[in-house]
Write an enzyme that holds these catalytic residues in place. Structure first.
Site, PDB file in Angstrom:
ATOM      1  N   SER A 122       0.840  -1.200   0.000  1.00  0.00           N
ATOM      2  CA  SER A 122       0.000   0.000   0.000  1.00  0.00           C
ATOM      3  C   SER A 122       0.879   1.256   0.000  1.00  0.00           C
ATOM      4  CB  SER A 122      -0.895   0.024   1.239  1.00  0.00           C
ATOM      5  OG  SER A 122      -1.682  -1.137   1.291  1.00  0.00           O
ATOM      6  N   GLU A 353      -4.424  -3.761  -6.720  1.00  0.00           N
ATOM      7  CA  GLU A 353      -4.510  -2.361  -7.185  1.00  0.00           C
ATOM      8  C   GLU A 353      -5.103  -1.438  -6.128  1.00  0.00           C
ATOM      9  OE1 GLU A 353      -5.300  -1.486 -11.243  1.00  0.00           O
ATOM     10  OE2 GLU A 353      -4.823  -3.524 -11.859  1.00  0.00           O
TER      11      GLU A 353
HETATM   12  C1  LIG Z   1      -2.948 -11.824  -7.239  1.00  0.00           C
HETATM   13  C2  LIG Z   1      -2.220 -10.531  -7.086  1.00  0.00           C
HETATM   14  C3  LIG Z   1      -1.768  -9.863  -8.212  1.00  0.00           C
HETATM   15  C4  LIG Z   1      -1.054  -8.660  -8.090  1.00  0.00           C
HETATM   16  N1  LIG Z   1      -0.535  -8.081  -9.222  1.00  0.00           N
HETATM   17  C5  LIG Z   1       0.294  -7.006  -9.070  1.00  0.00           C
HETATM   18  C6  LIG Z   1       0.988  -6.482 -10.207  1.00  0.00           C
HETATM   19  O1  LIG Z   1       0.810  -6.952 -11.344  1.00  0.00           O
HETATM   20  N2  LIG Z   1       1.832  -5.435 -10.016  1.00  0.00           N
HETATM   21  C7  LIG Z   1       2.052  -4.888  -8.786  1.00  0.00           C
HETATM   22  O2  LIG Z   1       2.853  -3.952  -8.687  1.00  0.00           O
HETATM   23  N3  LIG Z   1       1.408  -5.372  -7.690  1.00  0.00           N
HETATM   24  C8  LIG Z   1       0.548  -6.418  -7.806  1.00  0.00           C
HETATM   25  N4  LIG Z   1      -0.092  -6.927  -6.694  1.00  0.00           N
HETATM   26  C9  LIG Z   1       0.160  -6.331  -5.389  1.00  0.00           C
HETATM   27  C10 LIG Z   1      -1.031  -5.615  -4.802  1.00  0.00           C
HETATM   28  O3  LIG Z   1      -1.263  -4.426  -5.459  1.00  0.00           O
HETATM   29  C11 LIG Z   1      -0.754  -5.464  -3.290  1.00  0.00           C
HETATM   30  O4  LIG Z   1      -0.890  -6.744  -2.715  1.00  0.00           O
HETATM   31  C12 LIG Z   1      -1.685  -4.491  -2.625  1.00  0.00           C
HETATM   32  O5  LIG Z   1      -1.429  -3.182  -3.078  1.00  0.00           O
HETATM   33  C13 LIG Z   1      -1.575  -4.526  -1.108  1.00  0.00           C
HETATM   34  O6  LIG Z   1      -0.251  -4.478  -0.687  1.00  0.00           O
HETATM   35  P1  LIG Z   1       0.274  -5.554   0.386  1.00  0.00           P
HETATM   36  O7  LIG Z   1      -0.148  -6.885  -0.107  1.00  0.00           O
HETATM   37  O8  LIG Z   1       1.709  -5.326   0.615  1.00  0.00           O
HETATM   38  O9  LIG Z   1      -0.538  -5.251   1.706  1.00  0.00           O
HETATM   39  P2  LIG Z   1      -0.170  -4.153   2.831  1.00  0.00           P
HETATM   40  O10 LIG Z   1       0.060  -2.839   2.189  1.00  0.00           O
HETATM   41  O11 LIG Z   1       0.883  -4.700   3.709  1.00  0.00           O
HETATM   42  O12 LIG Z   1      -1.531  -4.078   3.632  1.00  0.00           O
HETATM   43  C14 LIG Z   1      -1.894  -5.029   4.655  1.00  0.00           C
HETATM   44  C15 LIG Z   1      -3.207  -4.555   5.279  1.00  0.00           C
HETATM   45  O13 LIG Z   1      -3.013  -3.263   5.909  1.00  0.00           O
HETATM   46  C16 LIG Z   1      -3.958  -2.358   5.381  1.00  0.00           C
HETATM   47  N5  LIG Z   1      -3.369  -1.002   5.329  1.00  0.00           N
HETATM   48  C17 LIG Z   1      -2.159  -0.649   4.795  1.00  0.00           C
HETATM   49  N6  LIG Z   1      -1.988   0.678   4.885  1.00  0.00           N
HETATM   50  C18 LIG Z   1      -3.111   1.190   5.474  1.00  0.00           C
HETATM   51  C19 LIG Z   1      -3.561   2.492   5.823  1.00  0.00           C
HETATM   52  N7  LIG Z   1      -2.805   3.570   5.579  1.00  0.00           N
HETATM   53  N8  LIG Z   1      -4.773   2.622   6.393  1.00  0.00           N
HETATM   54  C20 LIG Z   1      -5.559   1.547   6.629  1.00  0.00           C
HETATM   55  N9  LIG Z   1      -5.182   0.265   6.315  1.00  0.00           N
HETATM   56  C21 LIG Z   1      -3.993   0.099   5.740  1.00  0.00           C
HETATM   57  C22 LIG Z   1      -4.305  -2.877   3.985  1.00  0.00           C
HETATM   58  O14 LIG Z   1      -5.528  -2.383   3.526  1.00  0.00           O
HETATM   59  C23 LIG Z   1      -4.326  -4.379   4.249  1.00  0.00           C
HETATM   60  O15 LIG Z   1      -5.555  -4.737   4.801  1.00  0.00           O
HETATM   61  C24 LIG Z   1      -0.837  -8.102  -6.806  1.00  0.00           C
HETATM   62  C25 LIG Z   1      -1.341  -8.761  -5.678  1.00  0.00           C
HETATM   63  C26 LIG Z   1      -2.012  -9.946  -5.798  1.00  0.00           C
HETATM   64  C27 LIG Z   1      -2.496 -10.649  -4.558  1.00  0.00           C
END
Ligand SMILES: Cc1cc2nc3c(=O)[nH]c(=O)nc-3n(C[C@H](O)[C@H](O)[C@H](O)COP(=O)(O)OP(=O)(O)OC[C@H]3O[C@@H](n4cnc5c(N)ncnc54)[C@H](O)[C@@H]3O)c2cc1C
Length: 369
Positions: A122, A353
């Site tokens: 995120s 996304e």
């Molecule tokens: C199947 C799949 C395909 C993907 N494809 C791509 C791709 O092609 N390219 C790419 O770049 N990425 C890709 N992603 C990555 C995806 O965009 C990220 O998983 C997503 O943005 C969330 O990041 P994270 O998994 O690190 O979760 P984190 O950011 O670690 O979040 C964990 C939790 O904390 C919450 N959180 C974080 N910050 C805050 C805040 N400020 N306030 C409240 N809650 C918060 C989140 O909502 C979540 O519930 C993909 C992911 C998946 C699962």
């Protein structure tokens, strides 16, 4: 016409194979190539660059029709079109567009877009993957995670740090072609859902790219990525909508056929009301998605509206798929009926996304500013 064309393709080419691909986590490259031939991998790309030259209405329709049958193929289609191809189309120079768009739009090449890293999801602004200038080349080092088509793509649009940490102008986008020394694929994820849409690590080890591979200007990468995500969110809303519609239609048919206590379960108000909620929420999600698409077509700012659509449609997708399993009862808990897969696939929509929480952050910033 588009609805019918995509529906026919999905029924003939995708539906018979979905569980085989799902179980094996197999990315059906040949099917994606055929989708390219139909224009489904370059929906928004102008015809002069080999694309279908359509707008967002057609794009939403096409993704949701695919996702009604298979969310995974819908996700691959959305990522390829909106992210890698979109970034190249909106921010590439003429030479880059001529070189890459025809290959991407026809499905000859599969694209990946790499923003996320192990420690920065995120909070992408804190990315640690760097590019350092060395003469007329840039040397990229670091790891990107969760990248759709991270292994099988022919090119990766990578957003990497070229400046200071937390400087929104400290990141730059590069096209890195497969085969470039130092570009490697890492671990492929074993996922809950969206299993035939390949998700893998992309590793850069002293990966040298010529400065001509830069998309736009040095320092513009993060701002470009945020713009790409505004449009990308519409595609995830369309994906969510398709999954919800698929789960709803399967539930409606099943509820009319399945009998208990001497009558179809659809005649029990507890089930009929679930179907009513599903239909209402799907309609609202569709309107929000088309609203954002219409604004994008007209070139007006739709950061808030695309977040509305993505947030609402993805949550609806999960709710509808969950209720669909409930309507199917025990049968919904098996792989013999389609709702089990919709249930697993839908959850990605509230994460990829930008999670639902991040959509609320985007919306609240917009309404409070
Ligand atoms: C199947 C799949 C395909 C993907 N494809 C791509 C791709 O092609 N390219 C790419 O770049 N990425 C890709 N992603 C990555 C995806 O965009 C990220 O998983 C997503 O943005 C969330 O990041 P994270 O998994 O690190 O979760 P984190 O950011 O670690 O979040 C964990 C939790 O904390 C919450 N959180 C974080 N910050 C805050 C805040 N400020 N306030 C409240 N809650 C918060 C989140 O909502 C979540 O519930 C993909 C992911 C998946 C699962």
């Amino acid at each position: 016409m588009i609805t019918q064309m995509v529906r026919d393709f999905a029924e003939q080419e995708i539906r018979p194979n979905i569980m085989k691909w799902d179980e094996a986590q197999e990315l059906p490259r040949e099917t994606l190539r055929k989708m390219g031939e139909l224009g489904l991998l370059g929906v928004l790309v102008p015809e002069e660059y080999g694309g279908a030259g359509f707008g967002y209405m057609e794009y939403i329709t096409a993704i949701s029709e695919v996702a009604k049958v298979c969310g995974s193929i819908g996700l691959s289609m959305a990522a390829h079109n909106s992210l890698c191809t979109g970034h190249t189309m909106y921010f590439g120079n003429e030479e880059q567009k001529k070189k890459y768009l025809p290959k991407l739009a026809t499905g000859e090449w599969l694209g990946a877009w790499a923003l996320t890293e192990p420690n920065t999801g995120s909070d992408a602004m804190r990315m640690q993957c760097t590019a350092k200038k060395d003469g007329d080349h840039w040397v990229i080092n670091g790891t990107k995670t969760w990248i759709t088509h991270g292994k099988s793509s022919d090119m990766v649009v990578a957003i990497v740090r070229t400046g200071e940490l937390l400087d929104s102008h400290g990141m730059t986008a590069f096209v890195v072609e497969r085969g470039t020394p130092g570009l490697k694929a890492g671990k492929k994820e074993d996922k809950l859902g969206m299993r035939c849409s390949e998700t893998a690590e992309v590793i850069f080890e002293d990966c040298r790219v010529h400065e001509s591979q830069m998309l736009g200007k040095e320092g513009d990468g993060f701002i470009q990525a945020m713009k790409i995500l505004d449009g990308g969110r519409i595609s995830i809303a369309a994906l969510s909508l398709g999954i919800a519609k698929g789960a709803y239609e399967a539930s409606l048919n099943y509820a009319k056929e399945r009998e208990q206590f001497g009558r179809p379960i659809a005649q029990f108000q507890g089930i009929a009301f679930k179907l009513a909620d599903m239909a209402t929420e799907i309609e609202a999600a569709e309107l929000l998605t088309f609203q954002a698409g219409d604004m994008k077509n007209r070139g007006v700012n739709m950061t808030k509206e695309s977040a509305f659509a993505k947030y609402y449609a993805s949550e609806v997708s999960v709710r509808v798929a969950t209720d669909a399993v409930q309507i199917f009862g025990g049968y919904g808990y098996t792989k013999e009926f389609p709702v089990e897969k919709f249930y697993r696939d839908s959850k990605l929509c509230t994460i990829g996304e930008g999670t639902s929480e991040i959509q609320k952050l985007v919306i609240s910033r917009q309404i409070l500013s």
